[in-house]
Design a protein around this motif. Structure first.
Motif, short mmCIF file in Angstrom:
data_model
loop_
_atom_site.label_atom_id
_atom_site.label_comp_id
_atom_site.label_asym_id
_atom_site.label_seq_id
_atom_site.Cartn_x
_atom_site.Cartn_y
_atom_site.Cartn_z
N SER A 1 37.07 -25.17 25.04
CA SER A 1 35.61 -25.11 24.93
C SER A 1 35.07 -24.48 26.20
CB SER A 1 35.01 -26.51 24.75
OG SER A 1 35.53 -27.13 23.59
N LEU A 2 34.32 -23.38 26.07
CA LEU A 2 33.88 -22.59 27.21
C LEU A 2 32.36 -22.52 27.27
CD1 LEU A 2 36.84 -21.62 26.50
CD2 LEU A 2 36.19 -19.38 27.39
N VAL A 3 31.84 -22.45 28.50
CA VAL A 3 30.43 -22.13 28.76
C VAL A 3 30.41 -20.85 29.58
CG1 VAL A 3 28.27 -22.87 29.79
CG2 VAL A 3 29.82 -24.57 28.79
N LEU A 4 29.70 -19.83 29.09
CA LEU A 4 29.56 -18.58 29.83
C LEU A 4 28.37 -18.73 30.77
CD1 LEU A 4 30.41 -15.68 30.42
CD2 LEU A 4 29.04 -14.95 28.45
N VAL A 5 28.66 -19.00 32.04
CA VAL A 5 27.61 -19.26 33.02
C VAL A 5 26.86 -17.96 33.36
CG1 VAL A 5 27.13 -20.16 35.33
CG2 VAL A 5 28.94 -21.19 33.93
N ALA A 6 27.60 -16.89 33.61
CA ALA A 6 26.98 -15.62 33.98
C ALA A 6 27.89 -14.47 33.58
CB ALA A 6 26.72 -15.57 35.49
N GLY A 7 27.28 -13.33 33.28
CA GLY A 7 28.04 -12.13 32.97
C GLY A 7 28.39 -12.01 31.51
N THR A 8 29.46 -11.28 31.23
CA THR A 8 29.90 -11.02 29.86
C THR A 8 31.37 -11.41 29.69
OG1 THR A 8 30.57 -8.74 30.38
CG2 THR A 8 28.30 -9.07 29.63
N ALA A 9 31.70 -11.91 28.49
CA ALA A 9 33.08 -12.27 28.18
C ALA A 9 33.17 -12.61 26.70
CB ALA A 9 33.55 -13.46 29.02
N TYR A 10 34.29 -12.24 26.09
CA TYR A 10 34.58 -12.60 24.70
C TYR A 10 33.45 -12.22 23.75
CZ TYR A 10 37.85 -15.52 27.36
OH TYR A 10 38.78 -15.97 28.26
N GLY A 11 32.80 -11.08 24.01
CA GLY A 11 31.73 -10.60 23.15
C GLY A 11 30.40 -11.28 23.34
N LYS A 12 30.25 -12.14 24.34
CA LYS A 12 29.00 -12.85 24.62
C LYS A 12 28.42 -12.39 25.95
CE LYS A 12 29.36 -15.85 21.13
NZ LYS A 12 28.37 -16.02 20.05
N ARG A 13 27.12 -12.63 26.13
CA ARG A 13 26.43 -12.29 27.38
C ARG A 13 25.53 -13.45 27.78
NH1 ARG A 13 25.06 -7.73 30.20
NH2 ARG A 13 26.08 -6.44 28.62
N SER A 14 25.64 -13.88 29.03
CA SER A 14 24.77 -14.92 29.56
C SER A 14 23.39 -14.33 29.87
CB SER A 14 25.38 -15.49 30.85
OG SER A 14 24.44 -16.27 31.56
N PRO A 15 22.32 -15.14 29.78
CA PRO A 15 20.98 -14.65 30.13
C PRO A 15 20.74 -14.52 31.62
CG PRO A 15 20.86 -16.96 29.54
CD PRO A 15 22.27 -16.52 29.24
N VAL A 16 21.67 -15.01 32.45
CA VAL A 16 21.50 -14.93 33.91
C VAL A 16 21.48 -13.46 34.34
CG1 VAL A 16 22.57 -15.46 36.12
CG2 VAL A 16 22.56 -17.18 34.30
N LYS A 17 20.51 -13.10 35.15
CA LYS A 17 20.36 -11.71 35.60
C LYS A 17 21.42 -11.38 36.65
CE LYS A 17 17.07 -8.45 37.63
NZ LYS A 17 15.68 -8.27 38.17
N ILE A 18 22.27 -10.39 36.34
CA ILE A 18 23.31 -9.96 37.26
C ILE A 18 23.13 -8.47 37.55
CG2 ILE A 18 24.93 -11.74 36.53
CD1 ILE A 18 26.36 -9.54 34.87
N PHE A 19 23.91 -7.95 38.51
CA PHE A 19 23.72 -6.59 38.96
C PHE A 19 24.97 -5.73 38.86
CE2 PHE A 19 20.46 -9.18 40.80
CZ PHE A 19 19.32 -8.39 40.76
N ALA A 20 26.09 -6.31 38.49
CA ALA A 20 27.35 -5.57 38.36
C ALA A 20 28.21 -6.30 37.34
CB ALA A 20 28.07 -5.48 39.71
#
Length: 291
Positions: A154-173
């Protein structure tokens, strides 16, 4: 063939009142992993009533900070006027850009009653093109973060992109930061779009490419391919990484920059009182270190 992961033990510091922090990045074996240039594992600690953390106002440049808690609470204030208590499952993401000041303290209720504290604090270097942007602060509640499920994981995507999902946290790279709970025997593949990666085992034991990685330890690797992780026991882990940095960074105290000259400028500005103050926490500050 993928490169062999490198095991990182880090360095442990006792900050008093039973509060121990283990610095896992930067170390000699790994100055950075993707844009991640600093990684602290805080606790676990238990504070008696009346006790807590008091990180007085201090400055940052050239980075974004992220706090992720497994237990407890921290009150964030900054020079933008932000005020946010962070608790497990929530994200405080502060982009310092050209300069910000913040403090971190135990909230009043937790200080009165006594509380536990356990989590990680991380610095993400901003790309050179964004190093001098205006500072920002964003708080995200737990229900805003994408959840990802695989067999036994069970995963939580804290920031960035992974496994076809994107976190709403604003990132720059390009990057990823994930908390994963793994059941014993679970096998987890890495996100395929990122070429630098790290694993922090918070609880339990995990195997990765022949390495046995236990609690409070880290392993890092770079390369286009990566072998999957296997949970030896039930485990909680943090996965992180991304694209390589666009050049080396200098780290001095709380400053991150591509040039030593920018670090020296920030040192003069803090010593000269030219950074803004933190509303609601104006009385104290951390002086510029002599070293």
């Amino acid at each position: 063939m993928e490169a062999q992961p490198i095991l990182v033990d880090g360095r442990q510091h006792d900050l008093g009142d039973g509060f121990v922090v283990r610095r896992l990045l930067p170390v000699l074996q790994a100055r950075h992993v993707g844009p991640f240039v600093f990684y602290d594992h805080m606790g676990p600690a238990s504070f008696a009533p009346g006790k807590g953390i008091d990180v007085r106002p201090h400055p940052h440049i050239g980075l974004a900070t992220v706090t992720w808690l497994f237990d407890g609470a921290i009150r964030h204030r900054d020079s933008l006027g932000s005020l946010a208590d962070i608790r497990p499952g929530e994200v405080n993401w502060m982009t310092s850009g050209r300069g910000i000041v913040h403090s971190e303290r135990t909230p009043p209720d937790e200080r009165r009653d006594g509380h536990a504290l356990h989590g990680v604090q991380i610095w993400v270097a901003l790309p050179q093109a964004d190093a001098e942007i205006a500072p920002e602060f964003h708080h995200h509640d737990a229900d805003q973060l994408p959840l990802i499920a695989f067999e036994g994981a069970s995963l939580v995507l804290v920031a960035g992109t992974a496994y076809g999902k994107r976190s709403p946290v604003k990132i720059f790279a390009p990057m990823f930061l994930i908390q994963a709970h793994l059941r014993a025997g679970a096998v987890l593949e890495w996100p395929v779009e990122h070429t630098e990666r790290g694993l922090h085992v918070v609880e339990g034991n995990v195997q990765w490419e022949g390495l046995d990685i236990g609690p409070a330890r880290m392993a890092v690797q770079a390369g286009a391919n990566a072998s999957p992780l296997k949970a030896v026991s039930d485990a909680r882990v943090i996965l992180f990484g991304g694209a390589p940095l666009d050049g080396e960074r200098h780290l001095w105290w709380n400053f991150v920059a591509s040039s030593r000259e920018r670090i020296e400028e920030a040192k003069r500005d803090w010593a000269g009182g030219r950074f803004p103050r933190v509303p609601g926490d104006e009385e104290e500050f951390i002086p510029l270190p002599e070293r």
